[in-house]
Design an enzyme around this catalytic site. Sequence first.
Site, short mmCIF file in Angstrom:
data_model
loop_
_atom_site.label_atom_id
_atom_site.label_comp_id
_atom_site.label_asym_id
_atom_site.label_seq_id
_atom_site.Cartn_x
_atom_site.Cartn_y
_atom_site.Cartn_z
N SER A 62 0.57 -0.82 -0.21
CA SER A 62 -0.31 -0.31 0.22
C SER A 62 0.76 1.50 0.15
CB SER A 62 -0.74 -0.31 0.65
OG SER A 62 -1.69 -0.80 1.01
N1 SAH Z 1 -0.87 -4.74 3.76
C1 SAH Z 1 0.07 -5.24 2.59
C2 SAH Z 1 -1.01 -4.76 1.86
C3 SAH Z 1 -1.29 -6.00 0.17
S1 SAH Z 1 -2.25 -5.71 -0.28
C4 SAH Z 1 1.36 -4.54 2.56
O1 SAH Z 1 1.14 -3.17 2.34
O2 SAH Z 1 1.92 -5.13 1.51
C5 SAH Z 1 -4.01 -7.02 0.52
C6 SAH Z 1 -3.15 -8.40 0.31
O3 SAH Z 1 -5.13 -8.89 1.37
C7 SAH Z 1 -3.46 -9.27 -0.71
O4 SAH Z 1 -1.61 -10.34 -0.25
C8 SAH Z 1 -3.82 -10.76 -0.71
O5 SAH Z 1 -3.52 -11.82 -0.85
C9 SAH Z 1 -4.82 -10.22 0.41
N2 SAH Z 1 -5.93 -10.83 0.70
C10 SAH Z 1 -7.20 -10.89 -0.16
N3 SAH Z 1 -8.41 -11.83 0.11
C11 SAH Z 1 -7.84 -12.29 1.62
C12 SAH Z 1 -8.52 -12.95 2.38
N4 SAH Z 1 -10.04 -13.10 2.57
N5 SAH Z 1 -7.70 -13.14 3.29
C13 SAH Z 1 -6.25 -13.42 3.61
N6 SAH Z 1 -5.78 -12.78 2.76
C14 SAH Z 1 -6.23 -12.18 1.72
#
Ligand code: SAH
Length: 211
Positions: A62
């Site tokens: 993000s």
């Molecule tokens: N805070 C992280 C954001 C990653 S993007 C960073 O800054 O790196 C959001 C993430 O949520 C992705 O890796 C995606 O695979 C995960 N995601 C989506 N749906 C999900 C779910 N139901 N349970 C767990 N993770 C999930």
Amino acid sequence: MSDPTAARQLMVSSQLRDRGISDSRVLEAMLRVPRHEFVPGSYRAQTYEDHPLPIGNSQTISQPYIVAVMLESLQLKPSDKVLEVGTGSGYVTALLAELAGEVFSIERHPALADLARELLTALGYTNARVLTGDGTLGLPAAAPFDAIMVSAAAPNLPQALIAQLRDLGRMIIPVGTSDSQQLQFIRMVNGEPLITPRELVRFVPLVSSED
Ligand code: SAH
């Protein structure tokens, strides 16, 4: 990257402080955590720029400002137990580990979860645990939580997560469709979720195993 510490200082002053982030614990944590370690090599030179970046598996790390807005809203205390949904790179997990006492983070992509777990261990974070699974179900075994941070956009507020908040617990979560989402801040008061709409945002979708 020539000097990550200087790049991080500039990120904190121009992207965060100048835009109204004032919580000193959040600002200090974002100065400390080496964001470039969480960005894949091909994008590393852009680590401290004002936007999200790809991390593989069609997911993103993000934008720093949005991370700061979400962390500031949670008003974390050093004794708090926190749940994160969407570990991704593990960057926010590291920040939560700096700000709270104990962190549980759930990621649905096993490859991302494994990478994040290894990196957090290598960086010395001993109070954060990364689990593979469907975060929309929360983590009943470790509930209730003082705070929950969701980093992927849900079509509706996941009731299982609200049910795992302690009284006076806080949650920040993007809610909406793929092109229109808003952060929702929730505080549990006497068993009732009080909902405050916040910034408009754009996150990857939260994919539920029940979809
Ligand atoms: N805070 C992280 C954001 C990653 S993007 C960073 O800054 O790196 C959001 C993430 O949520 C992705 O890796 C995606 O695979 C995960 N995601 C989506 N749906 C999900 C779910 N139901 N349970 C767990 N993770 C999930």
